[in-house]
Design an enzyme around this catalytic site. Sequence first.
Site: not given
Ligand code: TA6
Length: 279
Positions: A159, A259
């Site tokens: 990510h 990601e």
């Molecule tokens: O990859 C995008 C995502 O899934 C978003 O929907 C957003 O919530 C982000 O990741 C961050 O997630 P986190 O659990 O690190 O706050």
Amino acid sequence: MNSALNPQTGFAHLTDLPCLKLQYGEASAVISLYGAQVLSYKPTAEREVLWLSPKARWHNDAAIRGGIPVCWPWFGPATTAFNTAQKELPNHGLVRNRLWQLVHQHTSANGASVVLKLELTELPHYAGTVVIQLSVTLNETLTVQLSCNSPIPQQAALHSYFNIADIDSVLIRPLPAEYQDKVAAKTVLDNQLSSRINCEVDRIYAHSAAQLRLECATGTLAIGQAGHDATVVWNPWQEKSRAMADMAAGSYQQFVCVETARLNCDRAALSLQQQLYPI
Ligand code: TA6
């Protein structure tokens, strides 16, 4: 080229975080053992490729906001395939807030590398023991590879938060014309084949290319991907980031997440790779 690998306590404002520092000539990378999270990649002394939130935390089970978080064994909220007992489970899996173990390290004229391992015995959807590994290799590129040989349902994502200095300057390409827009909850067809970001963006691009370019004010970065079935592009923009305790006002202008993900949760073994290098 000279390479080195050293333990280091602390990175940036996370002064008590157990870390490892890899060096290869002028290039360096810092990896947190908490979450097996790469926090810094500097291909040269002047250029930081990754973004770390100035308000990132790691105590009290928090996932570190920035660098390259490892999402596993599910991506986003746990669906019923993972949440068999319908408990409250964390977003993006179970390994971002765990201390991983260093199991292998190597330095040579060809680069510096480490392998971190995590053994899990308490998966909500599987009774046995499962081992996952993250290997990080620094040489002319930074290569991060997540693997798990167990034939269990598993999704995963690297990510990555990229340091882009100025969100207006960002261009990511090539991206498929069609994407799943998680903000609008619909499928979108965009024939510009690129992604400019000027609002909240949370997009899943299925079947994305093996090579992407991230162009921005800090330079152009090549992002190689393997073992993936999608690329996710995310920026929370102003309003949503205001509601996040570990994000400062204005931070949303300084990063974009690109990601590398495997979202199909069939029982195939996992081998997911992201490779970064400046061009
Ligand atoms: O990859 C995008 C995502 O899934 C978003 O929907 C957003 O919530 C982000 O990741 C961050 O997630 P986190 O659990 O690190 O706050």
